[in-house]
Write a protein that holds these residues in place. Structure first.
Motif, PDB file in Angstrom:
ATOM      1  N   HIS A 148      15.700  42.452  -0.505  1.00 32.56           N
ATOM      2  CA  HIS A 148      14.945  43.186   0.511  1.00 32.56           C
ATOM      3  C   HIS A 148      15.563  42.965   1.872  1.00 32.56           C
ATOM      4  CE1 HIS A 148      12.101  43.001  -2.828  1.00 32.56           C
ATOM      5  NE2 HIS A 148      11.443  44.020  -2.232  1.00 32.56           N
ATOM      6  N   CYS A 149      15.444  43.978   2.690  1.00 33.14           N
ATOM      7  CA  CYS A 149      15.947  43.879   4.071  1.00 33.14           C
ATOM      8  C   CYS A 149      15.101  42.916   4.868  1.00 33.14           C
ATOM      9  CB  CYS A 149      15.953  45.267   4.719  1.00 33.14           C
ATOM     10  SG  CYS A 149      16.486  45.235   6.458  1.00 33.14           S
ATOM     11  N   SER A 150      15.799  42.031   5.583  1.00 38.08           N
ATOM     12  CA  SER A 150      15.059  41.047   6.394  1.00 38.08           C
ATOM     13  C   SER A 150      14.356  41.689   7.570  1.00 38.08           C
ATOM     14  CB  SER A 150      16.017  39.950   6.887  1.00 38.08           C
ATOM     15  OG  SER A 150      17.014  40.533   7.719  1.00 38.08           O
ATOM     16  N   LEU A 181      24.374  41.215   9.291  1.00 41.09           N
ATOM     17  CA  LEU A 181      23.920  39.861   9.645  1.00 41.09           C
ATOM     18  C   LEU A 181      24.743  39.279  10.791  1.00 41.09           C
ATOM     19  CD1 LEU A 181      23.304  38.395   6.061  1.00 41.09           C
ATOM     20  CD2 LEU A 181      21.575  39.136   7.729  1.00 41.09           C
ATOM     21  N   GLN A 182      26.049  39.563  10.771  1.00 37.36           N
ATOM     22  CA  GLN A 182      26.920  39.066  11.842  1.00 37.36           C
ATOM     23  C   GLN A 182      26.529  39.690  13.177  1.00 37.36           C
ATOM     24  OE1 GLN A 182      31.030  40.213  11.471  1.00 37.36           O
ATOM     25  NE2 GLN A 182      31.731  38.740  12.997  1.00 37.36           N
ATOM     26  N   LEU A 183      26.236  41.009  13.175  1.00 38.20           N
ATOM     27  CA  LEU A 183      25.853  41.688  14.417  1.00 38.20           C
ATOM     28  C   LEU A 183      24.528  41.157  14.960  1.00 38.20           C
ATOM     29  CD1 LEU A 183      26.808  45.382  13.500  1.00 38.20           C
ATOM     30  CD2 LEU A 183      27.958  43.910  15.180  1.00 38.20           C
ATOM     31  N   MET A 184      23.633  40.794  14.061  1.00 35.77           N
ATOM     32  CA  MET A 184      22.329  40.277  14.519  1.00 35.77           C
ATOM     33  C   MET A 184      22.444  38.893  15.147  1.00 35.77           C
ATOM     34  SD  MET A 184      19.390  41.555  11.852  1.00 35.77           S
ATOM     35  CE  MET A 184      20.118  40.774  10.412  1.00 35.77           C
ATOM     36  N   SER A 185      23.482  38.163  14.797  1.00 32.26           N
ATOM     37  CA  SER A 185      23.618  36.792  15.303  1.00 32.26           C
ATOM     38  C   SER A 185      24.645  36.668  16.426  1.00 32.26           C
ATOM     39  CB  SER A 185      23.991  35.848  14.153  1.00 32.26           C
ATOM     40  OG  SER A 185      25.217  36.260  13.556  1.00 32.26           O
ATOM     41  N   THR A 186      25.254  37.800  16.819  1.00 33.27           N
ATOM     42  CA  THR A 186      26.224  37.774  17.916  1.00 33.27           C
ATOM     43  C   THR A 186      25.959  38.934  18.850  1.00 33.27           C
ATOM     44  OG1 THR A 186      27.839  39.180  16.800  1.00 33.27           O
ATOM     45  CG2 THR A 186      27.944  36.805  16.332  1.00 33.27           C
ATOM     46  N   ASN A 187      26.755  39.024  19.919  1.00 30.22           N
ATOM     47  CA  ASN A 187      26.682  40.152  20.852  1.00 30.22           C
ATOM     48  C   ASN A 187      27.804  41.166  20.629  1.00 30.22           C
ATOM     49  OD1 ASN A 187      24.382  39.286  22.240  1.00 30.22           O
ATOM     50  ND2 ASN A 187      25.620  37.857  23.462  1.00 30.22           N
ATOM     51  N   ALA A 188      28.469  41.133  19.459  1.00 26.43           N
ATOM     52  CA  ALA A 188      29.578  42.058  19.171  1.00 26.43           C
ATOM     53  C   ALA A 188      29.062  43.486  19.041  1.00 26.43           C
ATOM     54  CB  ALA A 188      30.301  41.637  17.908  1.00 26.43           C
ATOM     55  N   PRO A 189      29.786  44.517  19.537  1.00 24.22           N
ATOM     56  CA  PRO A 189      29.340  45.927  19.424  1.00 24.22           C
ATOM     57  C   PRO A 189      29.566  46.441  18.007  1.00 24.22           C
ATOM     58  CG  PRO A 189      31.459  45.834  20.508  1.00 24.22           C
ATOM     59  CD  PRO A 189      31.042  44.407  20.324  1.00 24.22           C
ATOM     60  N   PRO A 190      28.674  47.300  17.490  1.00 27.19           N
ATOM     61  CA  PRO A 190      28.850  47.856  16.141  1.00 27.19           C
ATOM     62  C   PRO A 190      29.911  48.956  16.149  1.00 27.19           C
ATOM     63  CG  PRO A 190      26.900  48.785  17.145  1.00 27.19           C
ATOM     64  CD  PRO A 190      27.415  47.749  18.114  1.00 27.19           C
ATOM     65  N   GLU A 191      30.528  49.137  15.021  1.00 28.19           N
ATOM     66  CA  GLU A 191      31.463  50.251  14.861  1.00 28.19           C
ATOM     67  C   GLU A 191      30.666  51.534  14.622  1.00 28.19           C
ATOM     68  OE1 GLU A 191      34.176  49.283  11.789  1.00 28.19           O
ATOM     69  OE2 GLU A 191      34.911  47.439  12.781  1.00 28.19           O
ATOM     70  N   THR A 192      31.343  52.672  14.838  1.00 27.02           N
ATOM     71  CA  THR A 192      30.666  53.957  14.717  1.00 27.02           C
ATOM     72  C   THR A 192      30.076  54.144  13.336  1.00 27.02           C
ATOM     73  OG1 THR A 192      32.193  54.889  16.330  1.00 27.02           O
ATOM     74  CG2 THR A 192      30.942  56.452  14.987  1.00 27.02           C
TER      75      THR A 192
END
Length: 533
Positions: free
Chosen positions: A5-7, A38-49
């Motif tokens: 399930h999605c967190s 999960l990585q994006l939720m724990s950092t400030n990195a921008p998502p890819e398109t």
């Protein structure tokens, strides 16, 4: 394989092998995307398109679920509020019905009035409050409901005690005192004046009280130079049974030679006069007194005692005595039971066959022989059986031991010490040692059933030694000792070990009393028949 399930939104997520494409979003969900999420939720990195579509879908589902939860919570809050409102209304309704069936509502007014009397403050409580207060009894009783008010106002005894103290910074309003006097029938007055404070207010207040002197039943007055003339002018005292007089400071007695307003009081039975600074003549109806407490010359005491045929209790303190003791003139006090004396010479003049209790103030300049000789002669002359003896001040062991060995009727011993000496050689501790029963030896005064010790001022006893004495007499054959008391007015309190030992004796059956502070001071005054406040 079970779905995960999605967190974020709680939606089920399957692997790409089971569900390579999400039918609702047309977004490929692969392990790599989830890890990246999960990585994006724990950092400030921008998502890819390519990742934005997936994340937007998750966010939208989460928003929808949150909105649904919030709607449910709003509904629950409204329901809870409804339940709380209903609970409040129902609780009030229940309390009203309980009040209707309460036995208190059917209680007879006279019983309710008696219960009200137990809520009244003591004189000490009233003094600590400094002034009348509508939140205290009896005033508050008239504010609860109409029935309570009717009962309170129709019970005059609730309003009898009037305590007024000008020694503090606050005074009682004259209007409230007037109202209380209106509601009372008989009056029990405590008036404490202050020589240098509020002269006009004190004068007006005492003038109000004096106007109602026919209803005075008890009066204790601390006089000032302004209130003396008002008291001296009072003549109508048909109900006065108990009187106490003292003076605020020495200036209060300036120019006062006598006060003769009480001689004709037909009901006066109990009188206390504390002159302290100089002797003031206050003629009294001595023939009807059952108790008196006075400090003054022996000549004044002698005059009262010769006429006091109904006297049961007396506190005789001889001061301002410039003349030598006169030749003995026997005074018969056939009803006297309790007596305090400041000088053993007083016993030479008295014959009291009914006396049972004697208290004596030991003077530092007096050895043991005068008291023992005077007391022995008094007991023999009176033919009495003295039951209780209380020695006050700095009693020596020789004095107490001598009396206990010679006057065997004494079964109750009280010692009140104000000796600042605390060592083993202090007279009070020497006496405690004499009272201690050593193994294999006979006890001093084995007939003693009650032993009371009191400490006041800086005087105290060795508490461990005192406990040892009680234990030894308690364990002695026959268990003659029945009761004991330890009263500490001021000075060091007993240590925890002593208190535990005393508690153990109480559990074994010894009737034991321990008091500290003001309660101890009040009880000590009772031991010497002193009604001073």
């Amino acid at each position: 394989m079970p779905a995960s399930h999605c967190s974020q939104c709680g939606a089920p997520i399957t692997s790409s092998a089971e569900n390579p494409r999400d039918s609702s979003t047309n977004v490929q969900v692969v392990p790599k995307t989830l890890a990246r999420h999960l990585q994006l939720m724990s950092t400030n990195a921008p998502p890819e398109t390519i990742e934005l579509a997936f994340i937007r879908t998750v966010a939208e589902k989460t928003r929808v679920r949150l909105a649904d939860l919030e709607n449910q919570m709003v509904g629950l809050r409204e329901r809870v509020q409804q339940l709380e409102d209903e609970h409040i209304l129902l609780s009030r309704y229940h309390a009203q019905n309980q009040a209707i069936i309460s036995p208190l509502r059917r209680m007879p007014p006279e019983v309710l009035g008696d219960i009200f009397s137990w809520t009244l403050p003591s004189v000490r409580d009233a003094l600590e409050r400094l002034r009348f207060d509508m939140s205290h009894s009896p005033w508050v009783l008239a504010q609860v409901c109409s029935r309570w008010r009717a009962v309170a106002l129709s019970t005059p005894s609730l309003w009898s005690l009037v305590v007024i103290d000008y020694r503090g910074k606050r005074a009682n309003p004259l209007s409230m005192v007037k109202k209380q006097i209106e509601r009372a029938q008989s009056l029990k007055i405590r008036f404490y004046g202050r020589e240098k404070g509020h002269p006009r207010a004190q004068f007006e207040m005492f003038q109000l009280l004096a106007e109602h002197s026919p209803r005075w039943e008890e009066v204790f007055i601390e006089l000032t130079s302004d209130t003396v003339p008002l008291l001296a002018s009072v003549r109508n005292l048909p109900s006065l049974r108990r009187l106490g007089i003292q003076w605020n400071v020495s200036d209060s007695q300036a120019g006062v030679e006598s006060m003769d307003c009480f001689q004709a009081a037909p009901s006066l039975l109990d009188v206390s006069v504390y002159n302290e600074f100089s002797s003031i003549s206050i003629p009294l109806p001595a023939h009807q007194l059952t108790r008196y407490d006075l400090d003054g010359p022996w000549e004044v005491h002698q005059t009262i005692l010769k006429l006091a045929v109904n006297l049961v209790e007396a506190h005789i303190y001889v001061v301002f005595n410039d003349l030598p003791w006169p030749d003995s003139d026997e005074i018969n006090l056939l009803l006297l039971r309790r007596l305090f004396i400041s000088h053993s010479e007083i016993l030479e003049y008295l014959m009291a066959p009914a006396i049972q209790e004697l208290a004596y103030a030991v003077r530092e300049d007096e050895g043991p022989d005068p008291l023992l000789l005077h007391l022995e002669a008094f007991v023999e002359r009176s033919g009495c059986r003295l039951r209780r003896l209380c020695l006050v001040g700095k009693p020596t062991a020789d004095t107490a031991v001598g009396i206990l060995r010679r006057i065997l009727s004494v079964s109750e011993l009280g010692i009140i010490t104000d000796d600042p000496n605390h060592g083993q050689d202090a007279p009070v501790n020497v006496l405690v040692s004499h009272l201690t029963v050593s193994p294999g030896s006979a006890a001093l005064a084995p007939q003693l059933s009650k032993i009371y010790f009191g400490c006041r001022a800086e005087g105290c006893i060795d508490y461990a030694l005192y406990l040892q004495m009680l234990q030894s007499r308690w364990d002695a054959g026959g268990r003659t000792l029945k009761a004991a008391a330890l009263l500490v007015d001021s000075g060091p309190h007993p240590d925890p070990a002593t208190l535990r030992g005393l508690g153990a004796l109480r559990q074994e059956g010894l009737d034991f009393l321990v008091l500290m502070g003001e309660e101890a001071a009040d009880e000590l005054r009772c031991w010497i028949y002193d009604s001073s406040r």
